[in-house]
Design an enzyme around this catalytic site. Structure first.
Site, PDB file in Angstrom:
ATOM      1  N   GLN A 130     -56.756  17.251  49.969  1.00 31.21           N
ATOM      2  CA  GLN A 130     -56.299  16.425  51.085  1.00 31.21           C
ATOM      3  C   GLN A 130     -54.984  16.894  51.700  1.00 31.21           C
ATOM      4  O   GLN A 130     -54.669  16.509  52.825  1.00 31.21           O
ATOM      5  CB  GLN A 130     -56.180  14.966  50.650  1.00 31.21           C
ATOM      6  N   CYS A 136     -56.889  10.167  50.884  1.00 36.17           N
ATOM      7  CA  CYS A 136     -57.815  10.139  49.742  1.00 36.17           C
ATOM      8  C   CYS A 136     -59.059   9.308  50.044  1.00 36.17           C
ATOM      9  O   CYS A 136     -60.168   9.668  49.644  1.00 36.17           O
ATOM     10  CB  CYS A 136     -57.103   9.564  48.531  1.00 36.17           C
ATOM     11  N   HIS A 276     -54.996   4.652  45.398  1.00 40.71           N
ATOM     12  CA  HIS A 276     -55.656   5.957  45.497  1.00 40.71           C
ATOM     13  C   HIS A 276     -57.164   5.761  45.321  1.00 40.71           C
ATOM     14  O   HIS A 276     -57.584   5.046  44.422  1.00 40.71           O
ATOM     15  CB  HIS A 276     -55.104   6.888  44.409  1.00 40.71           C
TER      16      HIS A 276
END
Ligand SMILES: *[C@@H]1O[C@H](CO)[C@@H](O)[C@H](O)[C@H]1NC(C)=O
Ligand SMILES: *[C@@H]1O[C@H](CO)[C@@H](O)[C@H](O)[C@H]1NC(C)=O
Ligand SMILES: *[C@@H]1O[C@H](CO)[C@@H](O)[C@H](O)[C@H]1NC(C)=O
Ligand SMILES: *[C@@H]1O[C@H](CO)[C@@H](O)[C@H](O)[C@H]1NC(C)=O
Length: 331
Positions: A130, A136, A276
């Site tokens: 990323q 993410c 995340h």
């Protein structure tokens, strides 16, 4: 005169030597790491990064000397503090992602002891990276849809994260500041399609939407949320259907994960603390009885175990069961 200069230098050197912030050996390790990761700093930055690196390296050595279910190692993040890391790679915008009542339909019956979609066929694309963007959630989304698509059609096609960064804002997503896979699937459903990686390549920064309808390559009929904290339903979904997205709370001890089953007392476990998103591609159990998830991350293949990690399964570790989802395909 000459003597006093020599004395001064000697005294200065011994002063430096008596108060070593970092040893010569530690500095040597830093220089090796810099070379390995092609890092160049100006002088001021050099000493700052040396300090941060050494702090991280000591923390890693200390951890590895202890009795833990996972090991840590140096990686591309080793010259960053966790605060810097958080700013660049995690969601900075907090989200409440929980689905009080998900629409996942439970299947009764026994499930395999272990599942790994990477070895069942050609169903999982290679690990992606990323970069410096809190995107993410887009990789978790594409990873899941790529697999769902491949399982249904037999064709594994890499899909576009950049389209989600640029175009999915109306669904409560914030590009490089964060978003949720379930809301990204929602966008793909109403947008009528997601383009391929090749046709809409990754840039790693916010840009204007340039979706081309005729190039849409994957389609979502509906989004399925798994009920908040129902980790058994997650196992069921991975066993009987496909890889699934989930989110969790990344804390400083995760940044340097190397291998083994990650388990932490530092992280929080509620739906408002996750920061995340990743992709569960399977699960299993260690010889010592510890159950785990097999998880695809989006920090490149140099991170963790070839870009993957294992995390303890069965007790909502770091909130991993707070907001899991997957799409139903429109074919
Ligand atoms: C290491 O930790 C495990 C699990 O907590 C424990 O069962 C084991 O006895 C520990 N080993 C040592 C050498 O402390
Ligand atoms: C998060 O959302 C759930 C479901 O909508 C709600 O019940 C809960 O109160 C929310 N929590 C916070 C901290 O906003
Ligand atoms: C799934 O969860 C997301 C995020 O909490 C929510 O916005 C969406 O409405 C949920 N969808 C369904 C079908 O429950
Ligand atoms: C979070 O962890 C605490 C402490 O282990 C536990 O008591 C609580 O039930 C957990 N909450 C959730 C939602 O998993």
């Amino acid at each position: 005169m000459a003597l006093s200069v020599v004395w001064f230098i000697t005294a200065a050197l011994s002063f430096v030597h008596l108060t070593p912030l970092t040893s010569l050996e530690e500095e040597y390790h830093f220089k090796q790491w810099m070379q390995q990761h092609n890092r160049v700093y100006d002088t001021e930055e050099y000493y700052h990064r040396l300090h941060v690196f050494t702090h991280n390296r000591r923390m890693i050595d200390h951890h590895n000397a202890g009795n833990h279910s996972f090991t840590m190692g140096l990686n591309q993040f080793s010259d960053m503090t966790f605060d810097e890391f958080r700013k660049f790679y995690l969601w900075t915008k907090p989200q409440n992602c929980s689905a009080t009542k998900g629409s996942h339909v439970s299947r009764t019956g026994p499930h395999p002891e272990s599942v790994d979609w990477r070895t069942k066929g050609n169903f999982v694309t290679p690990v992606k990276n990323q970069g410096n963007c809190g995107s993410c959630w887009t990789f978790s989304t594409t990873g899941c849809l790529e697999s769902v698509n491949a399982i249904a059609t037999g064709k594994l096609v890499s899909l576009s994260e950049q389209q989600l960064i640029d175009c999915a804002r109306n669904f409560d997503n914030y590009g490089c500041l964060g978003g949720l896979p379930s809301q990204a699937f929602e966008y793909i459903k109403y947008n009528k399609g997601l383009m391929t990686e090749e046709d809409y390549p990754y840039k790693g920064h916010d840009d204007t939407c340039s979706f081309v309808p005729t190039l849409a390559a994957a389609f979502v009929r509906d989004v399925v949320n798994i009920t908040v904290y129902d980790e058994k339903a997650m196992v069921e979904a991975v066993a009987s259907l496909n890889p699934i997205t989930f989110s969790f709370d990344v804390t400083a001890d995760f940044m340097h994960y190397k291998e083994g089953v990650y388990s932490s007392t530092w992280c929080k476990n509620t739906s408002v603390s996750v920061n995340h998103a990743v992709l569960a591609v399977g699960y299993g159990t260690e010889e010592n009885g510890t159950p785990y998830w097999i998880v695809k991350n989006s920090w490149g293949t140099a991170w963790g175990k070839d870009g993957y990690f294992l995390i303890e399964r069965g007790r909502n570790m770091c909130g991993l069961a707070a907001c899991s989802s997957y799409p139903l395909l429109l074919v």
